[in-house]
Design an enzyme around this catalytic site. Structure first.
Site, PDB file in Angstrom:
ATOM      1  N   HIS A   1       0.862  -1.191   0.000  1.00  0.00           N
ATOM      2  CA  HIS A   1       0.000   0.000   0.000  1.00  0.00           C
ATOM      3  C   HIS A   1       0.901   1.245   0.000  1.00  0.00           C
ATOM      4  O   HIS A   1       2.024   1.199   0.504  1.00  0.00           O
ATOM      5  CB  HIS A   1      -0.884  -0.062   1.261  1.00  0.00           C
ATOM      6  CG  HIS A   1      -1.796   1.101   1.424  1.00  0.00           C
ATOM      7  ND1 HIS A   1      -1.381   2.291   1.995  1.00  0.00           N
ATOM      8  CD2 HIS A   1      -3.089   1.268   1.082  1.00  0.00           C
ATOM      9  CE1 HIS A   1      -2.396   3.138   1.997  1.00  0.00           C
ATOM     10  NE2 HIS A   1      -3.434   2.551   1.436  1.00  0.00           N
TER      11      HIS A   1
ATOM     12  N   VAL B   1       1.469   3.862   1.766  1.00  0.00           N
ATOM     13  CA  VAL B   1       2.205   4.342   2.943  1.00  0.00           C
ATOM     14  C   VAL B   1       3.252   3.331   3.432  1.00  0.00           C
ATOM     15  O   VAL B   1       4.057   3.654   4.293  1.00  0.00           O
ATOM     16  CB  VAL B   1       1.277   4.706   4.144  1.00  0.00           C
ATOM     17  CG1 VAL B   1       0.361   5.856   3.795  1.00  0.00           C
ATOM     18  CG2 VAL B   1       0.516   3.511   4.663  1.00  0.00           C
ATOM     19  N   LYS B   2       3.253   2.130   2.894  1.00  0.00           N
ATOM     20  CA  LYS B   2       4.146   1.072   3.392  1.00  0.00           C
ATOM     21  C   LYS B   2       5.578   1.251   2.840  1.00  0.00           C
ATOM     22  O   LYS B   2       5.797   2.087   1.963  1.00  0.00           O
ATOM     23  CB  LYS B   2       3.571  -0.300   3.028  1.00  0.00           C
ATOM     24  CG  LYS B   2       2.132  -0.526   3.525  1.00  0.00           C
ATOM     25  CD  LYS B   2       2.039  -0.637   5.043  1.00  0.00           C
ATOM     26  CE  LYS B   2       0.633  -0.455   5.557  1.00  0.00           C
ATOM     27  NZ  LYS B   2      -0.192  -1.617   5.644  1.00  0.00           N
ATOM     28  N   PRO B   3       6.557   0.440   3.332  1.00  0.00           N
ATOM     29  CA  PRO B   3       7.966   0.671   2.966  1.00  0.00           C
ATOM     30  C   PRO B   3       8.233   0.774   1.457  1.00  0.00           C
ATOM     31  O   PRO B   3       9.036   1.598   1.030  1.00  0.00           O
ATOM     32  CB  PRO B   3       8.679  -0.533   3.581  1.00  0.00           C
ATOM     33  CG  PRO B   3       7.842  -0.893   4.767  1.00  0.00           C
ATOM     34  CD  PRO B   3       6.426  -0.639   4.337  1.00  0.00           C
ATOM     35  N   ILE B   4       7.621  -0.099   0.643  1.00  0.00           N
ATOM     36  CA  ILE B   4       7.631   0.118  -0.810  1.00  0.00           C
ATOM     37  C   ILE B   4       6.198  -0.051  -1.299  1.00  0.00           C
ATOM     38  O   ILE B   4       5.389  -0.695  -0.636  1.00  0.00           O
ATOM     39  CB  ILE B   4       8.569  -0.859  -1.588  1.00  0.00           C
ATOM     40  CG1 ILE B   4       8.100  -2.301  -1.466  1.00  0.00           C
ATOM     41  CG2 ILE B   4      10.015  -0.700  -1.148  1.00  0.00           C
ATOM     42  CD1 ILE B   4       8.818  -3.264  -2.428  1.00  0.00           C
TER      43      ILE B   4
END
Ligand SMILES: *Cc1c(COP(=O)(O)O)cnc(C)c1O
Length: 399
Positions: free
Chosen positions: A191, A193-196
């Protein structure tokens, strides 16, 4: 070569979100290449992305799906979770961690969290094991990896599986072992906002080829042979032996993921630098405490959670939250303890009092903005708005 995240132009009073994706021209070119190719889905980019994530995590296999939630559901299916089975999950997490157990007819059993790190409490996990427990599903809250060696010992002792919800922690490590290789199966989310990011997307990493075969069928309606095999045998024939879903990731998403993964280590360094700036800026504020970080982990700081001592500055966490939002600081609260959601209270009889640490901590936690393109000035702005918010309230008290 270090590629900088796309610039994120803003001025002083512009809204500062708690998280933001970093997409650059290289990412965009990778997506455009796929759009001009023969394969938009189930093509070569999907297997390339799977191999890249497996290589990064140090596992034999990875299975790409179209969300972190689908990844969690695949793990529950592959493990054979069914009605009557219990899976222990921390209550301080996104609801999908528990929902995936319910999708398979199982019962999530909520464990409390450690008061220092807010990671699943190993002691409470042990206390909540029953003859029906099939698995522990640990969550690397905020990005910090759980104590997997201790959790694994408990899992071994009781003959149950240890699984990881690592939707926050891709790029992190525990005792020099990469997140993704620390449990029987590990779920990731891509998603924004996640790390990638892949827009929406998810992945399961594992070393177990039988679990992989189950998940590959499950993400594709339960079809037992995929179209590559079918083409080889020149046949139209396929069989549904188990009920599956359409959880497939597209080549468009995979191309973005491959490109994003190349920059993950740089992004983690940027996040760790920003977390360091916050620690320095906030040390002088007694009312704000960062969460404890163990020495045996590398923490990729998916979110930056602090604890606020309610009323210590004359205002509550909720008032501080509202003031910061008004000042354009996109603070958030991660999370409402899952066992307090009406769905779980109604259907699983959970209630207030079951996880006291998570319940009291929930009233104190605040997520501050952190994302790779954040600048030192942004951290200073957040810190001075926190000071300002409490000063205003002291002046109002005096008036
Ligand atoms: C984001 C997240 C999920 C769900 O991922 P999606 O890709 O949004 O479906 C699950 N668990 C945790 C802890 C998450 O943060």
């Amino acid at each position: 070569m270090t590629i900088q995240p796309s610039s994120f132009a803003r001025n002083e009073d512009e809204f500062l979100p708690y998280g933001r994706h970093a997409i650059d021209d290289v990412d965009i070119a990778a997506v455009v290449d796929v759009l001009k190719s023969d394969w938009l889905t189930t093509g070569p980019a999907v297997s390339e992305f799977e191999r890249a994530v497996a290589y990064y995590c140090g596992t034999d296999e990875a299975v790409a799906v179209n969300s972190g939630t689908a990844a969690l559901h695949c793990m529950m299916y592959a493990l054979g979770i069914q009605p009557g089975d219990e899976v222990i999950v921390p209550t301080l997490t996104f609801a999908a961690t528990a929902n995936c157990v319910v999708y398979q007819g199982g019962t999530p059993v909520f464990a409390d969290v450690d008061p220092e790190t807010l990671l699943i409490s190993v002691n409470d996990v042990e206390a909540k094991i029953s003859p029906r427990t099939k698995a522990i599903l640990a969550v690397d809250y905020a990005g910090q990896p759980c104590d997997y060696d201790r959790l694994q010992r408990i899992a071994n002792k009781h003959g149950i599986a240890l699984l990881a919800d690592a939707c926050h922690s891709l790029g992190g490590s525990y005792r020099d072992r990469a997140v993704g290789s620390l449990a029987l199966m590990t779920a990731f989310s891509f998603h924004p906002v996640k790390p990638i990011t892949t827009g929406e997307g998810g992945m399961v990493t594992t070393d177990d080829p039988q679990l992989v075969a189950k998940m590959r069928a499950f993400r594709n309606h339960g079809i037992s042979i995929d179209h590559h095999q079918r083409r080889k045998s020149g046949a139209w024939h396929y069989e549904i032996c188990e009920l599956g879903f359409n959880y497939r990731m597209s080549d468009i998403q995979s191309a973005l993921g491959i490109s994003q993964l190349r920059k993950l280590n740089d992004r983690v360094k940027q996040r760790q630098r920003i977390a360091g700036l916050y620690n320095r800026a906030l040390t002088s504020m007694a009312a704000i405490q960062p969460l404890a970080v163990r020495e045996d982990v590398s923490h990729p700081y998916h979110i930056l959670v602090v604890r606020y001592a309610n009323e210590s500055q004359g205002i509550t966490r909720d008032e501080l939250f509202a003031k910061l939002r008004n000042a354009g600081i996109g603070v958030n609260v991660h999370y409402i303890p899952v066992h307090l959601h009406p769905y779980y209270q109604k259907n699983f009889g959970t209630q207030c009092g079951m996880c006291p640490v998570a319940e009291s901590t929930y009233k104190e936690i605040l997520t501050l903005p952190i994302f790779p393109a954040m600048r030192g000035e942004d951290v200073q702005r957040v810190a001075s708005e926190i000071v300002l918010a409490s000063r205003q309230s002291t002046q109002m008290d005096a008036a």
